[in-house]
Motif scaffolding. Structure first.
Motif, PDB file in Angstrom:
ATOM      1  N   GLN A 109      26.039  -5.605  15.344  1.00  0.00           N
ATOM      2  CA  GLN A 109      27.241  -5.767  14.535  1.00  0.00           C
ATOM      3  C   GLN A 109      28.186  -4.582  14.742  1.00  0.00           C
ATOM      4  OE1 GLN A 109      26.633  -5.473  10.320  1.00  0.00           O
ATOM      5  NE2 GLN A 109      28.650  -6.287   9.815  1.00  0.00           N
ATOM      6  N   ARG A 110      27.610  -3.389  14.815  1.00  0.00           N
ATOM      7  CA  ARG A 110      28.419  -2.186  15.009  1.00  0.00           C
ATOM      8  C   ARG A 110      29.049  -2.150  16.388  1.00  0.00           C
ATOM      9  NH1 ARG A 110      24.066   1.608  12.626  1.00  0.00           N
ATOM     10  NH2 ARG A 110      24.436   1.377  10.397  1.00  0.00           N
ATOM     11  N   VAL A 111      28.203  -2.388  17.425  1.00  0.00           N
ATOM     12  CA  VAL A 111      28.691  -2.289  18.805  1.00  0.00           C
ATOM     13  C   VAL A 111      29.798  -3.299  19.082  1.00  0.00           C
ATOM     14  CG1 VAL A 111      28.048  -2.629  21.223  1.00  0.00           C
ATOM     15  CG2 VAL A 111      26.569  -1.307  19.723  1.00  0.00           C
ATOM     16  N   LEU A 112      29.625  -4.520  18.552  1.00  0.00           N
ATOM     17  CA  LEU A 112      30.603  -5.573  18.830  1.00  0.00           C
ATOM     18  C   LEU A 112      31.745  -5.592  17.807  1.00  0.00           C
ATOM     19  CD1 LEU A 112      28.216  -8.520  19.796  1.00  0.00           C
ATOM     20  CD2 LEU A 112      29.400  -6.948  21.317  1.00  0.00           C
ATOM     21  N   GLY A 113      31.630  -4.752  16.792  1.00  0.00           N
ATOM     22  CA  GLY A 113      32.664  -4.707  15.770  1.00  0.00           C
ATOM     23  C   GLY A 113      32.791  -6.003  14.989  1.00  0.00           C
TER      24      GLY A 113
END
Ligand SMILES: [Zn+2]
Length: 320
Positions: A109-113
């Motif tokens: 979720q963080r990496v792909l925003g």
């Protein structure tokens, strides 16, 4: 050790993230790649049977030059009816397979925003469903079998008290001689009775194999199913640190570390089997030097695994 054919690094799959970027500049490139993996022996039209190479339409279909029939590239794959670009899916698959411990939903979720955690969670679970190759061979030779307890608040404990809140995972691993392990299989079992443990062995290990177990009576019936059982009874050994089943013991420790580390222990009982599948997928391909090969293997299986409905994922319906 788990797969057949020999794909060529740099041509059949990207070896590095730089190559990944060059392999998949846009949706069209992703569709062509998926087409190649899915119809490895070459596409033939189901309408007219012709094998001429079709053209790829902007909507993601293969268009037969002869009879004009259109075949969906993603129907019948993990990507069926997805609203996300294939490029995003491929990136998720790259992140899952290129990192030693895979990816967590939160990390993704963080990496792909992504604004929603659920989106990342669903993607990962759909991919986990593709990690078990249909028709895979059963283990053979010398195979250690034991159970371990996963999750819950209490640590340790074997069979019985203290295990109420934990899930029981049966583990089987091939033992190589003079040392080393082969392939592993694991599955959540309801209890440690023979009714649970013997079917686990029968489903996943070839008859005729030698099964190494401790003295637990749950394994007594193995002989009736064509296995040779070799018992190691823990109380016979003087060394208190001795473990009867070193292979299973080691794998159980790694599994628990992975669940606690990468996934912060946030794995519910009903989804545990999916995580076991991911762990098994990676463990059985641990000798693949190129991480890109793992990406390719997952792509092959994703191309032949039907989509899982969201409600089956959420409900933990493993065979749904
Ligand atoms: Zn045709």
């Amino acid at each position: 050790m788990e797969d057949m054919a020999d794909p060529v690094p740099g041509i059949d799959y990207p070896r590095t993230f730089e190559e990944f970027d060059r392999f998949f500049p846009d949706e069209d490139a992703c569709r062509r790649y998926l087409t190649r993996v899915r119809w490895r022996a070459g596409f033939s039209c189901r309408g007219c049977g012709c094998g001429d190479s079709p053209w790829v339409t902007a909507r993601g279909y293969l268009h037969c030059r002869k009879c004009e029939r259109e075949t969906s590239i993603t129907a019948g794959t993990v990507f069926e009816r997805t609203r996300s670009p294939l490029k995003t899916w491929f990136l998720v698959m790259w992140l899952v397979t290129s990192q030693k411990h895979g990816a967590s939903a939160l990390g993704l979720q963080r990496v792909l925003g992504l604004s929603r955690y659920d989106t990342a969670w669903t993607w990962l679970h759909k991919l986990r469903r593709a990690m078990v190759r249909p028709g895979r061979e059963r283990l053979s030779g010398r195979v250690e079998v034991d159970e371990t307890y996963v999750g819950g608040t209490k640590v340790g404990g074997k069979r019985g008290r203290g295990a109420e809140k934990k899930e029981i995972v049966a583990i089987a691993v091939e033992i190589h001689s003079p040392k080393g392990f082969g392939r592993v299989r694991m599955r959540r079992v309801l209890d440690v009775s023979g009714e649970s443990l013997v079917p686990f062995v029968c489903d996943l290990v070839q008859a005729g194999s030698e099964i190494l177990t401790d003295g637990w009576r749950g394994y007594n019936a193995l002989g009736d199913h064509g296995y040779t059982r070799t018992k190691t009874v823990l109380s016979d050994t003087a060394d208190p640190a001795h473990v009867a089943m070193p292979g299973v013991h080691r794998i159980a420790a790694l599994l628990k570390r992975w669940l606690l580390g990468t996934h912060q222990g946030g794995v519910s009982a009903k989804h545990l089997d999916d995580y076991l599948d991911e762990y098994t997928f990676r463990f059985n391909r641990r000798s693949s030097r190129a991480r890109g090969l793992l990406f390719h293997r997952l792509m092959e299986q994703a191309a032949t695994t039907g989509p899982t409905r969201y409600r089956d994922l959420v409900g933990g319906n493993h065979n749904g």
